[in-house]
Design a protein around this motif. Structure first.
Motif, PDB file in Angstrom:
ATOM      1  N   SER A  96      17.931  16.447  36.968  1.00 22.17           N
ATOM      2  CA  SER A  96      16.630  16.178  36.336  1.00 22.17           C
ATOM      3  C   SER A  96      16.018  17.425  35.710  1.00 22.17           C
ATOM      4  O   SER A  96      15.333  17.333  34.681  1.00 22.17           O
ATOM      5  CB  SER A  96      15.661  15.559  37.347  1.00 22.17           C
ATOM      6  N   SER A 100      15.093  17.709  31.740  1.00 20.34           N
ATOM      7  CA  SER A 100      13.756  18.144  31.296  1.00 20.34           C
ATOM      8  C   SER A 100      13.845  19.360  30.382  1.00 20.34           C
ATOM      9  O   SER A 100      13.151  19.430  29.364  1.00 20.34           O
ATOM     10  CB  SER A 100      12.880  18.481  32.501  1.00 20.34           C
ATOM     11  N   GLU A 104      12.623  19.659  26.516  1.00 24.72           N
ATOM     12  CA  GLU A 104      11.659  20.689  26.105  1.00 24.72           C
ATOM     13  C   GLU A 104      12.217  21.558  24.987  1.00 24.72           C
ATOM     14  O   GLU A 104      11.514  21.857  24.015  1.00 24.72           O
ATOM     15  CB  GLU A 104      11.254  21.543  27.303  1.00 24.72           C
ATOM     16  N   ASN A 108      10.824  17.578  22.944  1.00 20.77           N
ATOM     17  CA  ASN A 108      10.522  16.280  23.559  1.00 20.77           C
ATOM     18  C   ASN A 108      10.675  15.054  22.659  1.00 20.77           C
ATOM     19  O   ASN A 108       9.784  14.206  22.622  1.00 20.77           O
ATOM     20  CB  ASN A 108       9.124  16.308  24.176  1.00 20.77           C
TER      21      ASN A 108
END
Length: 145
Positions: A96, A100, A104, A108
């Motif tokens: 995870s 993420s 980023e 996004n």
């Protein structure tokens, strides 16, 4: 005065423990960013490949992408790419934190996320379905071709 020093010492110890636990949970930040960037580099090569081979369909081998990858590129995970019905899917295993970080680094977009129950999360305004052979929990990037 001793009471204040004791409170500051206890606060410093708890801060140190908290930072240590967060580092253990998230893994090595440099490694996380390296894996995210590695995925995005592989995805970028697949997009370049598709632009040069607009009729491509099915799995795209890593060797087919070599001319579109930076010299010396080595995949940190066994990333995969396939084109189905004029949609490019690039995916692979990631935790995870790495997912993420990839989101980023790519600012996004809805087209990059994780697979859950056959769709990409976080959800785009309309759910983006993925092929059944892409496992839940995978880091994925999807692009129309």
């Amino acid at each position: 005065m001793r009471g204040v020093l004791f409170i500051l010492l206890v606060a410093a110890i708890f801060s140190s423990i908290s930072i240590s636990l967060r580092t253990q949970d998230s893994g090595d930040n440099a490694s996380t960013l390296a894996i995210a960037a590695n995925f995005l580099t592989f995805r970028s090569a697949a997009l370049k490949y598709i632009s040069k081979h607009p009729g491509a369909s099915g799995d795209i081998s890593s060797s087919s992408l070599s001319e579109y990858l930076p010299l010396g590129f080595s995949p940190r995970r066994p990333w995969k790419a396939t084109v189905i019905s004029k949609i490019l899917y690039v995916w692979g295993n990631a935790n995870s934190y790495e997912i993420s970080a990839a989101r980023e680094l790519a600012h996004n977009p809805f087209s990059i996320g994780t697979v859950k129950n056959g769709i990409i999360l976080p959800n785009a305004p309309l759910p983006i379905a993925v092929p059944a052979n892409i496992p839940d929990g995978s880091l994925i990037g999807v692009s129309g071709v």
